[in-house]
Scaffold this motif. Structure first.
Motif, mmCIF file in Angstrom:
data_model
loop_
_atom_site.group_PDB
_atom_site.id
_atom_site.type_symbol
_atom_site.label_atom_id
_atom_site.label_comp_id
_atom_site.label_asym_id
_atom_site.label_seq_id
_atom_site.Cartn_x
_atom_site.Cartn_y
_atom_site.Cartn_z
ATOM 1 N N ARG A 144 -55.879 16.087 -35.791
ATOM 2 C CA ARG A 144 -56.868 15.395 -34.967
ATOM 3 C C ARG A 144 -57.771 14.505 -35.819
ATOM 4 O O ARG A 144 -58.255 13.469 -35.360
ATOM 5 C CB ARG A 144 -57.691 16.417 -34.180
ATOM 6 C CG ARG A 144 -58.470 15.835 -33.021
ATOM 7 C CD ARG A 144 -59.038 16.919 -32.136
ATOM 8 N NE ARG A 144 -58.009 17.610 -31.373
ATOM 9 C CZ ARG A 144 -57.460 17.146 -30.251
ATOM 10 N NH1 ARG A 144 -57.840 15.979 -29.764
ATOM 11 N NH2 ARG A 144 -56.548 17.847 -29.613
ATOM 12 N N ARG A 191 -51.745 -5.147 -29.720
ATOM 13 C CA ARG A 191 -52.129 -3.937 -30.436
ATOM 14 C C ARG A 191 -51.736 -4.016 -31.906
ATOM 15 O O ARG A 191 -52.467 -3.534 -32.783
ATOM 16 C CB ARG A 191 -51.521 -2.708 -29.772
ATOM 17 C CG ARG A 191 -52.300 -2.253 -28.539
ATOM 18 C CD ARG A 191 -51.783 -0.961 -27.984
ATOM 19 N NE ARG A 191 -52.749 -0.372 -27.055
ATOM 20 C CZ ARG A 191 -52.534 0.745 -26.356
ATOM 21 N NH1 ARG A 191 -51.368 1.392 -26.484
ATOM 22 N NH2 ARG A 191 -53.461 1.207 -25.548
ATOM 23 N N GLU A 233 -55.400 11.349 -32.425
ATOM 24 C CA GLU A 233 -55.139 11.316 -30.977
ATOM 25 C C GLU A 233 -54.700 9.935 -30.531
ATOM 26 O O GLU A 233 -53.754 9.792 -29.750
ATOM 27 C CB GLU A 233 -56.390 11.746 -30.218
ATOM 28 C CG GLU A 233 -56.186 11.864 -28.716
ATOM 29 C CD GLU A 233 -57.381 12.457 -28.003
ATOM 30 O OE1 GLU A 233 -57.298 12.668 -26.773
ATOM 31 O OE2 GLU A 233 -58.409 12.727 -28.663
ATOM 32 N N GLN A 234 -55.356 8.894 -31.024
ATOM 33 C CA GLN A 234 -54.964 7.530 -30.666
ATOM 34 C C GLN A 234 -53.574 7.191 -31.201
ATOM 35 O O GLN A 234 -52.795 6.498 -30.533
ATOM 36 C CB GLN A 234 -55.987 6.534 -31.218
ATOM 37 C CG GLN A 234 -57.327 6.559 -30.516
ATOM 38 C CD GLN A 234 -58.354 5.696 -31.236
ATOM 39 O OE1 GLN A 234 -58.505 5.778 -32.470
ATOM 40 N NE2 GLN A 234 -59.053 4.861 -30.501
ATOM 41 N N VAL A 271 -51.046 9.126 -31.503
ATOM 42 C CA VAL A 271 -50.071 9.695 -30.578
ATOM 43 C C VAL A 271 -50.028 8.880 -29.293
ATOM 44 O O VAL A 271 -48.952 8.563 -28.765
ATOM 45 C CB VAL A 271 -50.388 11.175 -30.293
ATOM 46 C CG1 VAL A 271 -49.476 11.715 -29.198
ATOM 47 C CG2 VAL A 271 -50.233 12.008 -31.567
ATOM 48 N N GLN A 272 -51.185 8.521 -28.778
ATOM 49 C CA GLN A 272 -51.244 7.742 -27.541
ATOM 50 C C GLN A 272 -50.540 6.396 -27.693
ATOM 51 O O GLN A 272 -49.885 5.921 -26.764
ATOM 52 C CB GLN A 272 -52.699 7.532 -27.127
ATOM 53 C CG GLN A 272 -53.405 8.786 -26.654
ATOM 54 C CD GLN A 272 -54.899 8.580 -26.448
ATOM 55 O OE1 GLN A 272 -55.470 7.557 -26.852
ATOM 56 N NE2 GLN A 272 -55.551 9.548 -25.823
ATOM 57 N N TRP A 273 -50.660 5.787 -28.854
ATOM 58 C CA TRP A 273 -50.058 4.479 -29.096
ATOM 59 C C TRP A 273 -48.584 4.573 -29.478
ATOM 60 O O TRP A 273 -47.896 3.568 -29.540
ATOM 61 C CB TRP A 273 -50.814 3.749 -30.210
ATOM 62 C CG TRP A 273 -52.115 3.159 -29.770
ATOM 63 C CD1 TRP A 273 -52.960 3.626 -28.791
ATOM 64 C CD2 TRP A 273 -52.738 1.988 -30.298
ATOM 65 N NE1 TRP A 273 -54.064 2.828 -28.700
ATOM 66 C CE2 TRP A 273 -53.962 1.812 -29.607
ATOM 67 C CE3 TRP A 273 -52.411 1.078 -31.304
ATOM 68 C CZ2 TRP A 273 -54.830 0.748 -29.873
ATOM 69 C CZ3 TRP A 273 -53.275 0.035 -31.576
ATOM 70 C CH2 TRP A 273 -54.465 -0.131 -30.863
ATOM 71 N N GLY A 274 -48.088 5.766 -29.756
ATOM 72 C CA GLY A 274 -46.690 5.928 -30.120
ATOM 73 C C GLY A 274 -46.408 5.824 -31.602
ATOM 74 O O GLY A 274 -45.241 5.762 -32.009
ATOM 75 N N THR A 285 -45.834 11.428 -33.161
ATOM 76 C CA THR A 285 -45.097 12.140 -32.120
ATOM 77 C C THR A 285 -45.752 13.437 -31.668
ATOM 78 O O THR A 285 -45.446 13.944 -30.593
ATOM 79 C CB THR A 285 -43.668 12.455 -32.610
ATOM 80 O OG1 THR A 285 -43.740 13.049 -33.917
ATOM 81 C CG2 THR A 285 -42.831 11.199 -32.682
#
Length: 248
Positions: free
Chosen positions: A121, A152, A166-167, A169-172, A175
């Motif tokens: 995190r 982006r 966290e971002q 993961v959100q952005w890909g 994983t």
């Protein structure tokens, strides 16, 4: 150098660990050369099935060690950093990254070549190339727009925006999100063991197929970026920006 880049082979799992905590695992030419050697050996060693790359439970890497980088900058595509890039791109065995804390510059672009990226995190991904007067490397100018879209990708590569775990993961870009560095590293080992139980040759062929469509374009991009990066290093703009970063 053995102490700065640690590696252990345990029943088919090769763990490569950046271990320079007093410098936030900043990478020197010698460390790049050792990483390249380990990845090349891993690809050829039948005892290695999966590779996990990590740092400490609080830091992945702050990127290039600026004093070493400025004293011995890359001068051509045979320099240690580019050898390391080629070794990573040549891997057909799964490469998993476990990332906690800072992952700056090549600490972020390297992740684009990993098959799975687990982040804590408190991870902080950032690519401050423009801010340092240089340009993207390791294929980032090709891979990030493909993955994120232009806008982006520009936030990361032009604006040097930082992303939390966290971002990411959100952005890909990653994983799996873990609560802390220790959990992240443990989860990477668990995932690696799961991959080890799969048919090894099928895994290699499948990874090769996943990478094949852009292999040539990626190699060309890495070379173009590398030559421009070297050129930028010799510019007055980059010299001023890097000197300023050194004073901070």
């Amino acid at each position: 150098m053995t102490d700065l880049i640690q590696h252990t082979l345990d029943e088919g799992l090769l763990t490569v660990r950046l271990n320079r905590p007093d410098k936030l695992n900043a990478l020197t030419n010698a460390m790049y050369a050792r990483l390249a050697q380990l990845f090349e050996m891993a690809e050829q060693d039948p005892q290695v099935a999966v590779i996990v790359l990590t740092g400490s439970a609080s830091c992945f890497t702050a990127g290039n060690d600026l004093p070493d980088f400025l004293e011995r900058p890359p001068t051509d595509l045979q320099s240690p950093v580019f050898r390391m890039m080629r070794a990573v791109m040549a891997l057909e065995k799964p490469l998993i990254a476990a990332v906690a804390g800072p992952a700056i510059g090549i600490g972020t672009t390297l992740l684009l070549h990993c098959d799975q990226v687990l982040v804590s995190r408190d991870a902080k991904l950032r690519t401050p190339f423009v801010a340092l007067g240089v340009c993207p490397e390791f294929g980032a100018s090709l891979l990030l727009p493909q993955l994120l879209g232009h806008a982006r990708a520009a936030q990361l590569l032009l604006c040097s925006q930082a992303l939390s775990g966290e971002q990411a993961v959100q952005w890909g870009l990653a994983t799996e999100l873990c609560e802390d560095g220790a959990q992240c590293q443990a989860a990477a080992i668990t995932l690696a063991r799961r991959l080890q139980r799969l048919p090894a040759e099928a895994l290699r062929v499948s990874k090769r197929l996943l990478k094949a469509p852009q292999r040539e374009a990626l190699a060309a991009t890495v070379s173009t970026e590398g030559l421009l990066f070297i050129e930028r290093l010799n510019s007055a703009e980059a010299k001023a920006a890097l000197a300023s970063a050194m004073r901070r």
